[in-house]
Design a protein around this motif. Sequence first.
Motif, PDB file in Angstrom:
ATOM      1  N   THR A  90       1.050  -1.331   0.182  1.00  0.00           N
ATOM      2  CA  THR A  90      -0.102   0.097   0.023  1.00  0.00           C
ATOM      3  C   THR A  90       1.240   1.443   0.113  1.00  0.00           C
ATOM      4  OG1 THR A  90       0.036  -0.001   2.587  1.00  0.00           O
ATOM      5  CG2 THR A  90      -1.654  -1.391   1.264  1.00  0.00           C
ATOM      6  N   ARG A  94       2.866  -0.224   3.977  1.00  0.00           N
ATOM      7  CA  ARG A  94       2.154  -1.927   4.404  1.00  0.00           C
ATOM      8  C   ARG A  94       2.627  -2.959   2.841  1.00  0.00           C
ATOM      9  NH1 ARG A  94      -4.191  -3.774   6.816  1.00  0.00           N
ATOM     10  NH2 ARG A  94      -2.903  -5.635   7.339  1.00  0.00           N
ATOM     11  N   ILE A  96       0.950  -6.825   1.841  1.00  0.00           N
ATOM     12  CA  ILE A  96       0.109  -8.013   2.436  1.00  0.00           C
ATOM     13  C   ILE A  96       0.485  -9.130   1.340  1.00  0.00           C
ATOM     14  CG2 ILE A  96      -2.383  -8.117   3.002  1.00  0.00           C
ATOM     15  CD1 ILE A  96      -2.656  -5.241   2.571  1.00  0.00           C
ATOM     16  N   SER A 107      -8.955  -2.583  -9.600  1.00  0.00           N
ATOM     17  CA  SER A 107      -9.343  -2.457  -7.627  1.00  0.00           C
ATOM     18  C   SER A 107      -8.324  -4.204  -8.155  1.00  0.00           C
ATOM     19  CB  SER A 107     -10.462  -2.866  -7.082  1.00  0.00           C
ATOM     20  OG  SER A 107     -11.408  -3.936  -8.265  1.00  0.00           O
ATOM     21  N   GLN A 109      -8.785  -7.824  -5.059  1.00  0.00           N
ATOM     22  CA  GLN A 109      -9.094  -8.798  -4.133  1.00  0.00           C
ATOM     23  C   GLN A 109      -8.950  -9.954  -4.501  1.00  0.00           C
ATOM     24  OE1 GLN A 109     -11.554  -7.926  -7.619  1.00  0.00           O
ATOM     25  NE2 GLN A 109     -11.524  -6.151  -6.808  1.00  0.00           N
ATOM     26  N   GLY A 112      -5.841 -12.411   1.998  1.00  0.00           N
ATOM     27  CA  GLY A 112      -4.243 -12.566   3.172  1.00  0.00           C
ATOM     28  C   GLY A 112      -4.595 -13.062   3.589  1.00  0.00           C
ATOM     29  N   ASP A 114      -4.008 -14.085   6.186  1.00  0.00           N
ATOM     30  CA  ASP A 114      -4.441 -13.921   7.565  1.00  0.00           C
ATOM     31  C   ASP A 114      -6.022 -14.481   7.407  1.00  0.00           C
ATOM     32  OD1 ASP A 114      -5.931 -12.101   6.318  1.00  0.00           O
ATOM     33  OD2 ASP A 114      -5.020 -10.734   7.546  1.00  0.00           O
ATOM     34  N   LYS A 116      -7.962 -13.276   5.556  1.00  0.00           N
ATOM     35  CA  LYS A 116      -9.301 -11.963   5.523  1.00  0.00           C
ATOM     36  C   LYS A 116      -9.367 -11.561   3.901  1.00  0.00           C
ATOM     37  CE  LYS A 116      -8.524  -9.690  10.306  1.00  0.00           C
ATOM     38  NZ  LYS A 116      -7.333  -8.347  10.589  1.00  0.00           N
ATOM     39  N   TYR A 118      -9.437  -8.756   1.206  1.00  0.00           N
ATOM     40  CA  TYR A 118      -9.818  -7.741   1.288  1.00  0.00           C
ATOM     41  C   TYR A 118      -9.680  -6.491  -0.155  1.00  0.00           C
ATOM     42  CZ  TYR A 118      -5.734  -8.080   4.829  1.00  0.00           C
ATOM     43  OH  TYR A 118      -5.470  -8.375   6.309  1.00  0.00           O
ATOM     44  N   LEU A 119     -10.237  -6.116  -0.306  1.00  0.00           N
ATOM     45  CA  LEU A 119     -11.206  -5.056  -1.207  1.00  0.00           C
ATOM     46  C   LEU A 119     -10.052  -4.266  -1.512  1.00  0.00           C
ATOM     47  CD1 LEU A 119     -14.500  -5.928  -0.405  1.00  0.00           C
ATOM     48  CD2 LEU A 119     -13.617  -7.131  -1.836  1.00  0.00           C
ATOM     49  N   LEU A 120      -9.536  -3.874  -2.427  1.00  0.00           N
ATOM     50  CA  LEU A 120      -7.982  -2.479  -2.509  1.00  0.00           C
ATOM     51  C   LEU A 120      -8.293  -1.967  -3.350  1.00  0.00           C
ATOM     52  CD1 LEU A 120      -5.219  -3.777  -0.165  1.00  0.00           C
ATOM     53  CD2 LEU A 120      -6.901  -2.579   0.603  1.00  0.00           C
TER      54      LEU A 120
END
Length: 168
Positions: A90, A94, A96, A107, A109, A112, A114, A116, A118-120
Motif C-alpha cells: 500500500t 503495508r 500484504i 481494484s 480483491q 490474505g 490471515d 481476511k 481484502y478489497l483495495l
Amino acid sequence: LRGTAIDNPLPGDRARGEQVFWGKGQCGTCHMIAGRGGVLGPELASIASVRKAAAISDALTKAQHRVYGDGGVHLPTIPTMDYEPVRVVTKQGRTIEGVMRNQDAWSVQFIGMDGKLYLLDRADLTEVTIKPGSIMPSDYDKRLAPDEFRDLLAFLTRLGRPTQRASE
C-alpha cells in the motif's frame, strides 16, 4: 481407467489420514471440507469425485502437476488462476500477501494469509505482484512419514460421492 479417485480409492487408514489432514499436514489451514477449515485454497469435500487418485497425489508431491481426463487425454495444468499468490504494497508501506481472487483496472480483491478478504483500490497501492507457482507445499511425501502420507491419500481419495452406475 476412467474412474475418479472415489471409484478406486488408495489404500491406507482413512481415519488416521483425516487426523494428518487436520493436524501434522496442516491442510485444513488453507483448505475447507464441508464448512470446516481455511479459505485460502479450494474446498475439498468432493475432490475424489472430480479428480483421479494420481492427480491428488501429484498435487501433494509435484510443483508442476497436471490433470489427465478420461482416456488419458492431456488437459491443462490444474487451474490455479483463482489461487495465484499475490503480494500487495500500500501507499502507507503495508505489505500484504495472499491469494488473488479478482482484479481489474481499478481494484484488487484477494484473501490474505490471515484469511481476511481484502478489497483495495489500485489508487491506494504502490505494488501488486502476482507470484509464479503456488503457496501449497508440494513435498508432502517428504514432510510426512510414509504411513502418514499413505493415510492422507486414503482420506483424500474418499472425499466425495461415488459415481452413479447406469443400470444394465
